[in-house]
Design a protein around this motif. Structure first.
Motif, PDB file in Angstrom:
ATOM      1  N   SER A  20       5.769  10.939   1.397  1.00  0.00           N
ATOM      2  CA  SER A  20       4.639  10.721   2.308  1.00  0.00           C
ATOM      3  C   SER A  20       5.068  10.816   3.768  1.00  0.00           C
ATOM      4  O   SER A  20       4.262  11.126   4.642  1.00  0.00           O
ATOM      5  N   LEU A  21       6.349  10.551   4.037  1.00  0.00           N
ATOM      6  CA  LEU A  21       6.854  10.622   5.408  1.00  0.00           C
ATOM      7  C   LEU A  21       7.146  12.049   5.848  1.00  0.00           C
ATOM      8  O   LEU A  21       7.209  12.328   7.041  1.00  0.00           O
ATOM      9  N   GLN A  60      -0.151   0.757   2.762  1.00  0.00           N
ATOM     10  CA  GLN A  60      -1.275   1.694   2.854  1.00  0.00           C
ATOM     11  C   GLN A  60      -1.347   2.617   1.643  1.00  0.00           C
ATOM     12  O   GLN A  60      -2.440   3.010   1.219  1.00  0.00           O
ATOM     13  N   ASP A  78       4.504  -1.222   6.130  1.00  0.00           N
ATOM     14  CA  ASP A  78       3.104  -0.937   6.423  1.00  0.00           C
ATOM     15  C   ASP A  78       2.661   0.350   5.720  1.00  0.00           C
ATOM     16  O   ASP A  78       1.595   0.393   5.111  1.00  0.00           O
ATOM     17  N   VAL A  79       3.498   1.379   5.780  1.00  0.00           N
ATOM     18  CA  VAL A  79       3.175   2.640   5.102  1.00  0.00           C
ATOM     19  C   VAL A  79       3.112   2.410   3.592  1.00  0.00           C
ATOM     20  O   VAL A  79       2.194   2.895   2.926  1.00  0.00           O
ATOM     21  N   SER A  80       4.059   1.662   3.057  1.00  0.00           N
ATOM     22  CA  SER A  80       4.067   1.342   1.633  1.00  0.00           C
ATOM     23  C   SER A  80       2.781   0.632   1.225  1.00  0.00           C
ATOM     24  O   SER A  80       2.188   0.949   0.197  1.00  0.00           O
ATOM     25  N   ILE A  87       4.168   8.806  12.193  1.00  0.00           N
ATOM     26  CA  ILE A  87       5.011   7.774  11.586  1.00  0.00           C
ATOM     27  C   ILE A  87       6.481   8.036  11.892  1.00  0.00           C
ATOM     28  O   ILE A  87       7.231   7.115  12.226  1.00  0.00           O
TER      29      ILE A  87
END
Length: 111
Positions: free
Chosen positions: A18-19, A48, A44-46, A25
């Protein structure tokens, strides 16, 4: 989608994927002052993505473990334009011992 039943390595793989190409990000991660701030962004990304990764999951498993370990570390050597160069540490001394530099000169990889 929730991935709570998936193995940690699989969820980390999804996070890393995803990164890839996520400019905002990645820019945020590059400006983090330390590893803890980086972990906050990654958590936070995890969250989401519904990956349910914990701080310990990120801290203990590659590749995230390696990313946070290297955060704000300086490389010992720069490679480029065919010259091997050292970077000084904050005290102004080289990171290379004199015998190492002598060895590199002997092997003709230091100019």
């Amino acid at each position: 989608m929730e991935y709570t039943n998936s193995p940690v390595k699989e969820r980390l793989k999804l996070l890393v994927e995803s990164l890839d190409g996520a400019e905002k990000i990645n820019e945020t991660l590059s400006h983090c002052k330390d590893a803890e701030e980086m972990l906050d962004v990654l958590l936070d990304v995890s969250s989401q993505l519904g990956l349910s990764l914990t701080r310990d999951d990120l801290r203990q498993n590659p590749p995230i473990r390696d990313w946070i370990w290297w955060k704000n570390k300086e490389a010992l050597v720069n490679l480029g334009d065919e010259n091997l160069r050292y970077q000084g540490d904050s005290s102004g001394k080289t990171r290379w011992d004199s015998w190492t530099i002598s060895l590199f000169k002997f092997l003709r990889i230091w100019r």
